[in-house]
Design a protein around this motif. Structure first.
Motif, mmCIF file in Angstrom:
data_model
loop_
_atom_site.group_PDB
_atom_site.id
_atom_site.type_symbol
_atom_site.label_atom_id
_atom_site.label_comp_id
_atom_site.label_asym_id
_atom_site.label_seq_id
_atom_site.Cartn_x
_atom_site.Cartn_y
_atom_site.Cartn_z
ATOM 1 N N SER A 444 0.834 -1.194 0.000
ATOM 2 C CA SER A 444 0.000 0.000 0.000
ATOM 3 C C SER A 444 0.872 1.248 0.000
ATOM 4 N N PRO A 445 0.340 2.373 -0.476
ATOM 5 C CA PRO A 445 1.036 3.640 -0.258
ATOM 6 C C PRO A 445 1.286 3.828 1.233
ATOM 7 N N GLY A 446 2.357 4.504 1.570
ATOM 8 C CA GLY A 446 2.647 4.650 2.995
ATOM 9 C C GLY A 446 3.801 5.581 3.276
ATOM 10 N N GLY A 447 4.110 5.696 4.560
ATOM 11 C CA GLY A 447 5.210 6.535 5.013
ATOM 12 C C GLY A 447 5.955 5.847 6.130
ATOM 13 N N ALA A 448 7.030 6.478 6.561
ATOM 14 C CA ALA A 448 7.833 5.890 7.626
ATOM 15 C C ALA A 448 8.601 6.982 8.351
ATOM 16 N N ILE A 449 9.033 6.659 9.557
ATOM 17 C CA ILE A 449 9.872 7.538 10.357
ATOM 18 C C ILE A 449 10.922 6.680 11.045
ATOM 19 N N ARG A 450 12.143 7.188 11.101
ATOM 20 C CA ARG A 450 13.156 6.562 11.941
ATOM 21 C C ARG A 450 13.603 7.589 12.969
ATOM 22 N N LEU A 451 13.624 7.182 14.226
ATOM 23 C CA LEU A 451 14.107 8.001 15.337
ATOM 24 C C LEU A 451 14.936 7.101 16.234
ATOM 25 N N GLY A 452 16.227 7.377 16.308
ATOM 26 C CA GLY A 452 17.100 6.510 17.071
ATOM 27 C C GLY A 452 17.127 5.129 16.440
ATOM 28 N N ASN A 453 16.942 4.101 17.250
ATOM 29 C CA ASN A 453 16.947 2.737 16.731
ATOM 30 C C ASN A 453 15.589 2.292 16.216
ATOM 31 N N TYR A 454 14.559 3.080 16.492
ATOM 32 C CA TYR A 454 13.203 2.661 16.136
ATOM 33 C C TYR A 454 12.779 3.193 14.768
ATOM 34 N N LYS A 455 12.035 2.367 14.078
ATOM 35 C CA LYS A 455 11.463 2.757 12.794
ATOM 36 C C LYS A 455 10.011 2.316 12.752
ATOM 37 N N LEU A 456 9.145 3.258 12.419
ATOM 38 C CA LEU A 456 7.717 2.978 12.307
ATOM 39 C C LEU A 456 7.285 3.156 10.859
ATOM 40 N N LEU A 457 6.496 2.210 10.366
ATOM 41 C CA LEU A 457 5.913 2.297 9.036
ATOM 42 C C LEU A 457 4.407 2.414 9.162
ATOM 43 N N GLU A 458 3.817 3.353 8.429
ATOM 44 C CA GLU A 458 2.366 3.529 8.398
ATOM 45 C C GLU A 458 1.883 3.305 6.967
ATOM 46 N N TYR A 459 0.803 2.522 6.830
ATOM 47 C CA TYR A 459 0.246 2.223 5.516
ATOM 48 C C TYR A 459 -1.085 2.960 5.369
ATOM 49 N N TYR A 460 -1.283 3.579 4.205
ATOM 50 C CA TYR A 460 -2.400 4.503 4.039
ATOM 51 C C TYR A 460 -3.693 3.844 3.573
ATOM 52 N N GLU A 461 -3.627 2.608 3.111
ATOM 53 C CA GLU A 461 -4.841 1.978 2.596
ATOM 54 C C GLU A 461 -5.768 1.576 3.732
ATOM 55 N N ASN A 462 -5.238 0.856 4.712
ATOM 56 C CA ASN A 462 -6.056 0.390 5.838
ATOM 57 C C ASN A 462 -5.586 0.916 7.185
ATOM 58 N N GLY A 463 -4.524 1.723 7.171
ATOM 59 C CA GLY A 463 -4.064 2.345 8.404
ATOM 60 C C GLY A 463 -3.219 1.456 9.296
ATOM 61 N N ASN A 464 -2.739 0.328 8.807
ATOM 62 C CA ASN A 464 -1.887 -0.532 9.625
ATOM 63 C C ASN A 464 -0.530 0.112 9.876
ATOM 64 N N VAL A 465 0.083 -0.268 10.978
ATOM 65 C CA VAL A 465 1.420 0.229 11.316
ATOM 66 C C VAL A 465 2.305 -0.944 11.719
ATOM 67 N N GLN A 466 3.608 -0.738 11.563
ATOM 68 C CA GLN A 466 4.613 -1.681 12.037
ATOM 69 C C GLN A 466 5.704 -0.892 12.757
ATOM 70 N N LEU A 467 6.262 -1.491 13.785
ATOM 71 C CA LEU A 467 7.344 -0.867 14.550
ATOM 72 C C LEU A 467 8.485 -1.865 14.680
ATOM 73 N N PHE A 468 9.710 -1.410 14.374
ATOM 74 C CA PHE A 468 10.874 -2.283 14.456
ATOM 75 C C PHE A 468 11.999 -1.593 15.222
ATOM 76 N N ASP A 469 12.759 -2.391 15.955
ATOM 77 C CA ASP A 469 13.985 -1.931 16.602
ATOM 78 C C ASP A 469 15.136 -2.367 15.701
ATOM 79 N N LEU A 470 15.678 -1.433 14.925
ATOM 80 C CA LEU A 470 16.662 -1.787 13.909
ATOM 81 C C LEU A 470 17.986 -2.247 14.496
ATOM 82 N N GLU A 471 18.277 -1.850 15.721
ATOM 83 C CA GLU A 471 19.528 -2.298 16.331
ATOM 84 C C GLU A 471 19.466 -3.797 16.630
#
Length: 664
Positions: A444-471
């Protein structure tokens, strides 16, 4: 580009400060070579972990400079990323959010693509313009892909365009600008041009923006290198894991392991589309791609050898990076039930240990290699964990050459000079916004943010999100969004606040009415007659086709506003614009046109007056061409004029019309 008081002010401030005045001795300012590779994955390079690809010159640059392991492009596709490097702005701020000209909508998609620009905005003051103002000779070679002539936004010289083949002939755009003969390889010839520019400008500071088309498809390695890797692959053990896996859409219903296994066996396009799954390559074993990459590595070696030969190496900044992640997922849907030769033409490489590919906001689509060699400033063979993104090059380079920064221009960029000097550097959060469906997945179309070790992805079709600790989870396999609700809430708010701050355009939900007008609907062209009449009053259209090219008016294309796109119905049936005209008696009357083509395809313009051919012209070079037909001999008569958009092959046969006018 429009000149601005901002440029004048920066030059004045520089003079007042006495830093590197424009009348300074030759070459006092450091030269800049910006070596940008297309679709190069983070792990494709030897010094980033590849054991199949051989990149000795890139690896040497890392040993002599600084390598970054947390560098990012501002978008997972090319044009927005390239624009960010030159403007210092996020794609969401400039509205240049998709590759040009973009992916057509599909009927099954729930969202309409967000409104977007189709060329680099004229008001932007590019990095090239500023460097030119500070006395730099500037050149742009390769894949600019911003739909305006690079000479209009700060480059003295430019040899750019789309590549249809890496073997001569490369494409019509290069027929005059990049002389070559049978057997010549595009990457080598582009390097020749850059070397020539450096030689000619060795006595003054220069900025070479070498935007290699490699390693973008068509995946065609240089023949000698392909043979080398074919031999190498034959001596390697077969990989233990799967060569391809199916990636599901995280914004849709989750699929069980059993369901994914069943889909792996049933490799049908329609089924995979319905289930929103996409094949992703897991092994680096593509001999054609490896040959392309090593030729690109040789290019860097030749550039650095020339700098050393001319005594310029110690006064030249070299930046090596990529515009987005690697193409481990095919361009448009491609199943894997094909011969190896076919698969190697569709899947470039593997991005492991990163997840995903070009076209996705997973790390595989946006994390890129970055190496900076800044003689006497960066510590040799050093590694930086600093987070860096594409907007940051603009202020960083200005600081590196001792020039004042322009915060009102590179508003989204932060200089990473502290990191280059081995000091702590925390640029804070970085963002992504892609309000479109991509060619490289059913995501789906979407966006993301990285702050420190965390990265959040937001999807615009149904509004789902994912959160990852990249470290702890570089491969983004462990979604923490439910386990860490406070972190999820915080980052989601930051991402949404940022979108409002930069004025990001969002996709819109399709309604019954809007779906009827969707681009892939058979009725997509039903409004074309009205758009033609609006574009050129008195003209009518017939035999149009090419719904995937979205025939109709464009707000802007290739530096022009209000552009009409047409497309033939078939290989043999041209699209025709026609009208009857009363030619004035006693006056000179001419028909004036301005036309161009799509970078990937040519077309033939045929002008008929009363059914008799008045002009036949192949439209090949992607630049606006003026055409004039003298109608004076028909003075006092009524004539029928037909403008035919004919196919010359059968790929991207679109005609772009800037104007159609009768001049008396």
């Amino acid at each position: 580009m429009k000149h601005s008081t901002l440029i004048a002010a920066s030059v004045l401030i520089t003079s007042l400060l006495g830093n590197f005045a424009l009348g300074a001795p030759k070459n006092q300012q450091p030269n800049i070579v910006f070596f940008l590779v297309d679709d190069l994955g983070w792990s494709d390079v030897g010094c980033y972990g590849s054991t199949f690809h051989e990149t000795p010159h890139i690896d040497r640059l890392a040993k002599e400079g600084m390598r970054f392991d947390n560098a990012y492009s501002t978008c997972h596709v090319c044009s927005p990323s390239r624009a960010s490097i030159l403007t210092g702005k996020y794609p969401a701020r400039t509205d240049l959010t998709e590759w040009l000209g973009g992916r057509p909508e599909r009927a099954y998609e729930k969202l309409h693509s967000a409104k977007k620009l189709m060329s680099l905005p004229a008001e932007e003051i590019t990095l090239a313009e500023i460097l030119k103002k500070h006395g730099y000779a500037t050149a742009n070679y390769g894949k600019a892909h911003l739909r305006v002539n690079p000479k209009t936004y700060g480059f003295d010289e430019a040899i750019t365009g789309w590549v249809r083949s890496y073997f001569h002939p490369f494409s019509p755009q290069y027929a005059k600008t990049l002389p070559a003969k049978k057997g010549d390889y595009y990457t080598d010839k582009l390097t020749d041009a850059a070397l020539d520019f450096i030689e000619r400008n060795k006595d003054r500071p220069f900025f070479v923006h070498l935007e290699h088309f490699a390693v973008h498809d068509p995946i065609q390695g240089r023949k000698d290198l392909v043979a080398k890797y074919r031999k190498k692959l034959a001596g390697m053990p077969k990989p233990k894991g799967p060569e391809y896996i199916l990636e599901p859409n995280p914004d849709g219903p989750s699929l069980t392991t059993a369901e994914l296994k069943a889909l792996e066996k049933d490799d049908r396009l329609q089924l995979h589309q319905d289930k929103r799954v996409w094949w992703v390559k897991q092994v680096q074993d593509n001999v054609e791609f490896a040959g392309m990459l090593e030729a690109t590595d040789e290019s860097l070696g030749r550039i650095r050898a020339k700098l050393e030969e001319l005594g310029l190496a110690e006064n030249t900044i070299v930046i090596f990076t990529a515009d987005n992640g690697g193409m481990s997922a095919s361009n448009q849907y491609r199943g894997i039930n094909h011969p190896r030769r076919v698969l190697d033409s569709r899947f470039a490489s593997s991005n492991l240990p990163l997840r995903g590919a070009k076209g996705w906001n997973y790390e595989g689509g946006i994390r890129v290699p970055l190496i900076v060699h800044w003689p006497s400033q960066t510590k040799a063979n050093s590694l930086s964990h600093a987070v860096v993104t594409g907007t940051d090059f603009y202020p960083t380079l200005l600081e590196m050459i001792g020039r004042p920064k322009l915060p009102n221009q590179h508003v989204d960029g932060k200089s990473f000079v502290p990191a280059l000097k081995g000091k702590p550097h925390d640029r804070g959060s970085i963002y992504w916004h892609f309000p479109h469906y991509s060619n490289h997945g059913y995501q789906s179309p979407g966006g993301a943010i990285r702050l420190g070790n965390y990265k959040l992805l937001e999807y615009y079709e149904n509004g789902n999100v994912q959160l990852f600790d990249l470290e702890k989870d570089l491969g983004e396999q462990n979604d923490l969004s439910k386990a860490q609700p406070e972190t999820t809430k915080k980052l989601l708010k930051m991402l949404q606040d940022w979108r409002r701050e930069v004025g990001a355009k969002m996709p819109q939900v399709k309604t019954a009415a809007s779906r009827e007008k969707a681009i892939t609907s058979p009725a997509v062209t039903k409004n074309l007659p009205a758009e033609v009449a609006s574009f050129a009053p008195g003209w009518k259209v017939r035999n149009w086709g090419g719904p995937n090219m979205q025939p109709g008016l464009r707000n802007a294309w290739a530096g022009r506003k209000n552009v009409l796109l047409t497309h033939p119905r078939s290989r043999t049936v041209p699209c025709v614009l026609s009208r009857k005209l009363n030619v004035s008696a006693g006056k000179k009357t001419t028909l004036n046109l301005e036309v161009t083509n799509h970078p990937k395809g040519d077309w033939k313009l045929v002008v008929l007056v009363n059914g008799i051919e008045a002009l036949a012209k192949d439209i090949q070079a992607t630049k606006w061409q003026q055409v004039q037909i003298d109608l004076t001999k028909h003075a006092g008569k009524t004539v029928t004029i037909d403008l035919e958009n004919r196919a010359t092959g059968w790929a991207y046969e679109a005609a772009y019309w800037s104007r159609i006018k009768i001049v008396h």
